[in-house]
Each structure stands twice: as structure tokens, then as C-alpha cells.
Design an enzyme around this catalytic site. Sequence first.
Site, PDB file in Angstrom:
ATOM      1  N   ASP A   1      47.081  36.711  35.134  1.00 38.73           N
ATOM      2  CA  ASP A   1      46.730  37.896  35.894  1.00 38.73           C
ATOM      3  C   ASP A   1      46.920  37.501  37.358  1.00 38.73           C
ATOM      4  O   ASP A   1      46.997  36.319  37.702  1.00 38.73           O
ATOM      5  CB  ASP A   1      45.288  38.342  35.612  1.00 38.73           C
TER       6      ASP A   1
HETATM    7  C1  BGC Z   1      45.057  43.472  37.088  1.00 39.40           C
HETATM    8  C2  BGC Z   1      46.225  43.506  36.129  1.00 39.40           C
HETATM    9  C3  BGC Z   1      47.452  43.996  36.822  1.00 39.40           C
HETATM   10  C4  BGC Z   1      47.743  43.076  37.993  1.00 39.40           C
HETATM   11  C5  BGC Z   1      48.975  43.477  38.787  1.00 39.40           C
HETATM   12  C6  BGC Z   1      45.399  42.696  38.351  1.00 39.40           C
HETATM   13  O1  BGC Z   1      44.399  42.854  39.287  1.00 39.40           O
HETATM   14  O2  BGC Z   1      43.924  42.910  36.478  1.00 39.40           O
HETATM   15  O3  BGC Z   1      45.912  44.319  35.028  1.00 39.40           O
HETATM   16  O4  BGC Z   1      48.531  44.043  35.942  1.00 39.40           O
HETATM   17  O5  BGC Z   1      46.633  43.099  38.888  1.00 39.40           O
HETATM   18  O6  BGC Z   1      48.770  44.643  39.492  1.00 39.40           O
END
Ligand code: BGC
Length: 756
Positions: A231
Amino acid sequence: MERDIKKIVSEMTLEEKAGMCSGQDFWHLKSVERLGIPAVMVSDGPHGLRKQPDTGDHLGIGESIVAVCFPAACAVASSFDTELINEMGKTLGEECQAEDLSVLLGPAVNIKRSPLCGRNFEYLSEDPYLAGKMAAAYINGVQSWDVGTSMKHYAANNQEFRRMSCSSNLSERAFREIYLPAFETAVKEAQPKTIMCSYNKINGVYASENRHLLTEILRDEWGYEGYVMTDWGAVADRVKGIVAGLDLEMPGSGGFNDAKIVAAVKDGSLDEALLDQAVERILKVVFSYVDNRHPEAVFDRDVDHEKATAIETECAVLLENNGILPLKADAKVAYIGEYASKPRYQGGGSSHINSSKVSSALESAKTKNRTVSYVKGFPFDKDEENEEELQAAVQAAKEAEVAVIFAGLPDVIESEGYDRKDMRLPACQNKLIEAVAAVQPNTVVVLHNGSPVEVPWADKVAAILEMYLGGQGVGEATDRLLYGEVNPSGRLAETFPLKLEDNPSYLNFPGDGLNVDYAEGVYVGYRYYDTKKMPVRWAFGHGLSYTTYEYGNLKMPGETLTDEGCVKVTVDVKNTGNVAGKEVVQLYVSDKNGTAGRPVKELKGFAKVALGPGETKTVEFTLCARDLSFYHEGLGDWYAPSGTYGVLVGCASDEVALEGTLSFETKKSLPLHIDGSTTVGQLLENPVAAPIVGEMMQKMQSMLGGDTAETLGSGEEMAEAMAMGMPLKSLASFAGPEAAAKIEQMMGTLNQMLGN
Ligand code: BGC
């Protein structure tokens, strides 16, 4: 084109390889031009494209391309329709090809442990079986266009509070039975090209460096073939990550962590083969996209808007209806509440879509010349009472034949990044609903929310329609459902408890920021409410229709199910009403063997069946040993005791229409190490120990003196119960020295026979 990925990797420098394991910017992987590796792009997800310029953000704040916002996962899961979500995935896959996106960041499959989790709207269900089947169908849809998905957030990320560092502490059993199976099913049935590990720790170890999670379970047990990315910003120790099985760091650390990888290989603390393996996995997915572009793909926003609308009509859940719905075409209706003109249709955060257009119920009513008046009643974005507007709403309701109140949660209450504080709707809305219902018996409430809310006025209104966060077509979808152009067929993928305090995680959510203990174990959602026989507002699986259904003819297999085999169960479902509809037939399994610590029922099959008026169809389910099993920590495997299992078929977890039984026989035996605490009962349950112990017990009967017999109780049943629970150390002390010696000897023999 077949690429020799190993050869490409062998031609890369150490620095290039380390660099390949992190992003170039927020959304691109790196390129290595001399080897023909292009910089491919990834994008959020999951219910539309949030394609941003290179300098983007992961919070859903900055600009992104105009795209189509499909219903969020909370809504799509309620369709209980794997074909529908597969079609949605296919549409998204084509959009990705048209926009040159190699991976769509979704689906998000975390379990809804508490209704308060700010991101529940993006998650599918409180039930791992439903979440897994829906996720697999979505992934297969997107990937049918040779675009990757990134199933997230792996794993045990069930709250937003301190999600980036908090440790989710849970038993291996709860992990295996509740929090992992959605990922497992999707890996086994759809092989997502990538998986996104979560920010949090699991029992003290960050997901991004958790070998048990990323390698032992994911690859060794489930056979995962794609790559794992973080993530955004989830790396703690990059080198530990490579060793654990983390392949790609996103969005990259400007080379900071790449340098650590290089240094670790140089000083011998990281085996270069592990780095090569990560690069290979990444490049395999990169080229599976690059070599399979689809020039024919188009992103037609108008066509896809129509699809988003049609999908939402299959997702909305009719929670209550005294017959007022569907509305008569010529009914004089008052629309109340600002969501009628500005619906809340998506959640905040990284899944936020810059929608090409948004339909509102009010606009649809105007287009269709419906007899609808409108008063604002309350604002869409805050909890602010306004007496004048409330009185205007009451007046409008009095003057109409039906009042439809469009209620919901404002954006600020529910978003990625933070959890809700309570389960309530804004007070101004509750007050207005009460006031309107007091003057208008035909009051209908339409809800726009991503997670359950308390509905203290539920018994005072005529109907409640849950639209969830229904995507940009939600307004038109609401119109079609209210006026019966489409028959509602959604079912709740989560329980609506009467109040927040009823939820099993209540005492342990969200923890102190450092740790959150999943003390409720496997008793999540209906597994808890049904086992406790607790009343809830609406049960898992609940949803009404404009027609009625009848179940019959449940056929169970005659033969006994075994470890290897599977059996078929069939049931007939009939539409007994006058309009066409779709019923969601649900199958639950129940352990009838008195096994300790098992929920009273668990979903193990569902099917959405379209039925014309009077039509009957036979639905078939397959059950295998795993469907009856729980995760036995001592065995380190799935286990179901031999015996009887209930097979319950119905239309909600609390509405079982038919019940049959199934017998099961296993060859697996549970590990047993015999010591003084081992009871006679435990020995008699073990196939190896039972005959020997049985014989010895008989011999001992005569040796036990009168006092001992008395100690064991006079009634036969009581004596048996006491003997079964008697630990060997106590038995030895009651039985006298001669028998005690025999018992000790037997313990040694049995341990040997059991291989201890
Ligand atoms: C989220 C993800 C997301 C990523 C990119 C993170 O903060 O938890 O689900 O895909 O950001 O935007």
C-alpha cells in the site's frame, strides 16, 4: 510474444533490479529502456478509474481524469450476483486498456469487522465466503482484458484508525476463517496479477515484512503467482520485505530504499536470488500487459454510465415495505432531503472518482414527468437543523400522497482515513424523518450510506430502500426501483445491528492505536448475532422484493461426504407473485456435533435466480469437506469432526426456509499428546487410544473402591460425565497405587503409539 523474463533479469545491473522493485513516481513503475522495459502505470480503483497526473496523491484530493463511478463495493456485494460484478469488472478492464492502465488497484476485500470502519463502503462484506466469490468474479472480469488487478489490503486491515502502524492481534483461527478466506478464494479462482499488502502489523509484524503472510500462506499454501506491492508508503524495513516476499514498493522512496537493497546484496545480508525473484515476478506482470494491448478498447463514458445505473438497480436493498412501494405512476409524491437532488453516491479517499455525470432522483422524476414536488428539508453535507425547512417538509408531506425522504451520511462522516464515531445519521435527518412520518403514514426513506446506520424511526415509516453508495447512476436507479420499473433484488452483505453496542467488536474497536485485539475471534457479523440469538434490525442476507418466493424440495445426498469428495444439494425456488424478480438463495452449514467454539451457521453457497411470475427453478449447490470445516490450530489444518451437519437454505441468515442434514466422515485425526491433564474422554475420542483405554477402564471398574465410585457419582449418567472429564492424574490418585502404575505405563505406551 513469449518473453524470456529470466534472461532480461540476468541482463540487469544490481541497481536496475533494486530500482525495478519500487515506483518511479506515484503511479508508474520504472522503465529500463535499454532492455525494452516500459514504465507502466497503475491507478485506483476499485469502482472506477482515478487516473491522475504523475504528481498525484493517494487521498483522492487532486485532479483525475473524467471517468465513470460505478456502485461502491458495499452496494455491489449486495447484488449477491457474481455475473453482475464480473460484467462490471470487464467494463473496468476495457476502460483501463483504453486509458493505458496496466493495473487497477482493487478489489478491496477486507472484512467488515465493525460498522464504524471508515472504509467499509469500499469493502464487500462481513462474510468471507461472499467477499471471496464476489472478488474472484470481479478480478476475472477486469483481467479478461489483460489488465491486472491489485487485491487489497492484505491483510487484517479492518479499521482506519492508525491503520498505518497499528497491530491487528488475532488468533490464527480467526485469521484463517474470517480475515483470509476472501483473499484465498480470489487467489485460487482468479489469480489477481498483483496483491497489495496492508499498512498494519499482524500480531506485531508489519504486513509488508510478514513472511508467514506473503510467502508461507500466499504462495506456498495457495499457489499465488503474481507480485505483491505495498500500500502507498507501507514499507517499514525494505530488505526484510524482500526476504518476506514483498516485491514492489509503491510509490517508491526516491531511491532511498533501493539503495538499502543494493547495500544488503553487496554486504551479503540479502541473497541476490531473492531480489531476482521479485524482479521476475514484477516483469512477468508488466509484460503480460505490454504484450497484450487491446487497440479496440474504448472508454465510452455515456455507455458506461448506463451500465453503472443498471448495475445499481440490482444492488439496492429494499429493507422494509408495507406495500406502499412500488409507487403508483400517478401518485402525488413529495421528495424531501437534499440527496434527492445531490445524491451521495461515492466515498471519500483514494477511490474517489471525477464522475462524468451524476443522475439524481429528482432529475429522473422530472424527465419522466412524475408528479413530484421537492423541498430540501436538510443539507446534504452537514448536520444542521433548520426549523423553517423542516416545517416546509412537513407541509409538503401533508399535501402529498406519499413522502419520500432521501437521507444518508454526509461525506465528512464516512471516508478513508478515519472511522465513524457512532452509527447514527445526522440528528437533523432523524428529527425530520420523525416529523414527516408523524403527519404522513406513507413515508418512504431512501438511504445513501456506505455502512449500517441506526434507524430509530424504522417502525414508523412505510418503506425503507437502501441505495448504499450507488455510483453516478444512483438517482435514475432509485427512480426505477421506487416506481417498479425494476424489482429490487439486493440483499444485505452485512448485518444492521439495532445499535452499535450490539456489534461483537464493540469492546475492542479500534484499540489504543498501537494494538487492536480481535477478541471476538470468529464471531463476526451474523456468526455472532445468530449464535447469541440476538435480535438485529436487519439480518445478513435480508432484502425484500415486489414479489414473493417459496422454497421446496430440498434434496440432500444419500451418501456420506468424505475428506476428498463433494456432494450436490438441490432446492426448488418458486416466484409465487405476479411480477418477475430475482431471489438470492442462500445456503448455510451448521455443525451439529457439539464442537466447541463454532458459529451456529456459516454461509457456504448462494445463487441469484431470475424468476418470472409463477416460475420455478432448481438451484444446485456443491459442498465439500472444507465447507464443513474450521481451522484447527493444533492440527495446523482445516478439520471437521465426523458426524452430522445441518444444511440450511433460506433467504437470510435469520430466515431459514428448509433444513436437511448431511453426514460426514473424516480420516484426519487430531494431534494428542498425553499427560496428566489429558482426560478419559479425550482418550476415548481418539481412534488409537480408545480401544486400549476402554479395555483398561473396564478392568479398573473392579479395582475402584467404594469411595471412589461414590466420588464419581451415583447416577450412571453423572458417573459417566465425571469419568469423561477426569484427568489421568486424578484418576491415578483415586485408583490406588497398583492402578496408578498401570495408568502411567499406559500413558507412555499411548504416547509412543501416537508418535509423540
Ligand atoms: C489506499 C489504497 C490505494 C492507495 C493508492 C492508499 O492510501 O489505502 O487503497 O490504492 O492509497 O491511492
